[in-house]
Design a protein around this motif. Structure first.
Motif: not given
Lengths: 275, 254
Positions: B63-65, B124-125, B130-131, B206-207
């Protein structure tokens, strides 16, 4: 698949390009004026802002620092590029050959066609990079992991694209071949294979970029060689200019690969693009 | 599709099932026959156990990812369509910017990771960015291709009926380009998944990608494979959701 098409320029622009070529070098420069102008502005801004705004080297080194790093270490970058690309090449060839042979085998077996097809389409979406941690456990931190990772990416793309190409052939061509009393091997070689070529080339062209990505990521995670380690090394040493120089090298390599792939595609499927 | 004989529905369902069972049977047999240690190759049962028993770890990581992936994907799609429209209308901007875009497009995005890590840290940023870059390009390419392919007659008709440029864009150009744009969005889904996995493998904090990277370092092979199962299921599900959206939104094509 529009994203892999090289004819991204608008047709009028290309005509202007051709016209410019006829008028000589100066006209080409003028024709590219918007791009060259922007490039010059960006490079000047990149050079001046870090100096004038007193930005620390770690955050953004000026352009000249990066250019200097590049030019004074050319042998190192050539060697690193060679290391990375030899792995990409081995993985590419292995994946492409294996993918092609599997596609032909699946094509001629009605059981496997029905049985494997749905899985292939689903599996195409799964990022092959997710297998890196598993391959590290299986094949260690050496070259094998990187080659296998590159080959995996190519394998599935080529497999799917060749199958799509083979199934996409108009029945009439096959009937025509049969009416000429061609044997199946001959039909395959002279009708099916050429017809599947454009689709396969799309797979190879996309695949080579994925293979390069996978090898570089693997190099960044574990390696002691190649372009990946240059990138990681620069970061750990907080030498941003080294990171930026490595990015420039990879971009040039990516561009070379793309141009080469587009060229090969044009050559092998020239009849397909006859305008 | 021509050249494919119609198969009975029974075989269409039965054969993939048989094949799936075959693969799992071979997978189960190999560690037993060759007496492999579970670190080398755990059997399907062991992996299945991890998938369920450790879902309290794997699911939150997924969910984090998914959160970072969703934000990056949404911004990437919006940016790709937005810039596509802008570049379509302005030839001079297109000529100036396009070469840069091509260079970034053909560059494996992984190379930007060290720079982004230096600038933004491992949070997270960085992953969102990247995404975003990975999603952006296929959407941009296909938006441009779609807009270029709009029939000029339709645009002339709409202009002659007194429609403004904005109306023509919203009512004629974009709907005509929609099939191409949505095809780009579907390619973007696959790219976005590569992006999040790549970002998390290279900065395992994380993720789900970080989880399998760290599991790999501690030789927890069953855990690694379970993580891959999660990523695969999420990727395939997302793709088919967008596939359904595409078929619905461009129903006139089917």
């Amino acid at each position: 698949m529009a994203m892999t098409d090289t004819s991204v320029k608008a047709p009028p622009a290309r005509q202007a390009d051709l016209a410019a070529r006829r008028r000589g070098l100066l006209a080409v420069v003028i024709g590219k004026a918007p791009f060259l102008g922007l490039l010059a502005v960006l490079l000047i801004v990149w050079e001046l802002v870090p100096r004038l705004a007193d930005i620390h080297q770690i955050v953004l080194p000026p352009f000249s620092r990066v250019a200097n790093q590049l030019l004074s270490n050319i042998p190192m970058y050539v060697v690193a590029t060679g290391q990375t690309f030899s792995l990409v090449l081995v993985g590419f060839v292995a994946g492409a050959v294996f993918g092609f042979l599997s596609a032909v085998a699946i094509f001629y077996s009605s059981f496997f066609r029905r049985a494997v097809y749905p899985y292939l389409f689903a599996f195409r979406i799964v990022p092959k990079l997710a297998f890196l941690p598993l391959f590290l456990l299986w094949f260690g931190t050496g070259a094998t992991t990187k080659v296998v990772l590159a080959a995996t990416a190519i394998f599935f793309l080529v497999l799917v694209q060749v199958l799509l190409g083979l199934y996409g052939i108009d029945d009439e061509f096959i009937e025509f071949g049969r009416s000429l009393k061609m044997r199946e091997t001959e039909i395959f070689r002279r009708i099916r294979l050429p017809a599947a070529m454009p689709s396969m080339m799309v797979g190879l062209k996309m695949g080579v970029t994925y293979a390069l990505t996978n090898v570089i990521v693997a190099e960044m995670v574990v390696a002691h060689t190649g372009l990946g380690i240059l990138l990681v090394d620069g970061r750990y040493r907080m030498r941003t200019y080294e990171v930026l120089a490595a990015i420039v090298v990879v971009s040039l390599a990516g561009l070379a690969v793309y141009v080469a792939a587009a060229y090969v595609e044009r050559k092998t499927t020239s009849w397909h693009y006859s305008e | 599709m021509s050249g494919v004989r119609r198969d009975s529905l029974g075989r269409q369902i039965a054969d993939p099932l048989i094949f799936g069972i075959m693969v799992i049977a071979v997978w189960a047999a190999i560690p037993v026959i060759f007496d492999l240690h579970p670190v080398l190759l755990p059997g399907p049962a062991a992996v299945w156990n991890v998938v369920w028993e450790y879902s309290y770890v794997l699911l939150p990581a997924m969910l984090n990812s998914a959160g970072n992936l969703g934000i990056g994907f949404a911004v990437g799609v919006a940016g790709g369509i937005g810039l596509g429209v802008l570049l379509h209308y302005s030839a001079s901007i297109r000529e100036a910017v396009y070469p840069f875009l091509v260079v970034v497009f053909v560059t494996p995005k992984a190379v930007f990771v060290p720079l982004l890590l230096l600038w933004f840290g491992t949070g997270d940023l960085y992953k969102v960015l990247i995404v975003l870059t990975m999603t952006f390009f296929p959407v941009l390419e296909n938006t441009l291709a779609g807009l270029r392919g709009v029939q000029t007659e339709m645009i002339e008709l709409s202009r002659s009926l007194g429609a403004s440029h904005v109306t023509t864009l919203v009512k004629v150009r974009l709907p005509s380009a929609l099939p191409s744009i949505l095809a780009g969005v579907k390619l973007g889904v696959a790219e976005a998944f590569i992006g999040i996995v790549l970002a998390e493998l290279l900065a395992p904090r994380s993720g789900i990608g970080a989880l399998i990277m760290n599991a790999s370092r501690s030789s927890a092979t069953a855990f690694v494979i379970a993580g891959i199962v999660y990523i695969a299921v999420a990727g395939i599900a997302t793709y088919f959701i967008f596939d359904a959206i595409e078929k619905r939104a461009t129903f006139w094509q089917y």
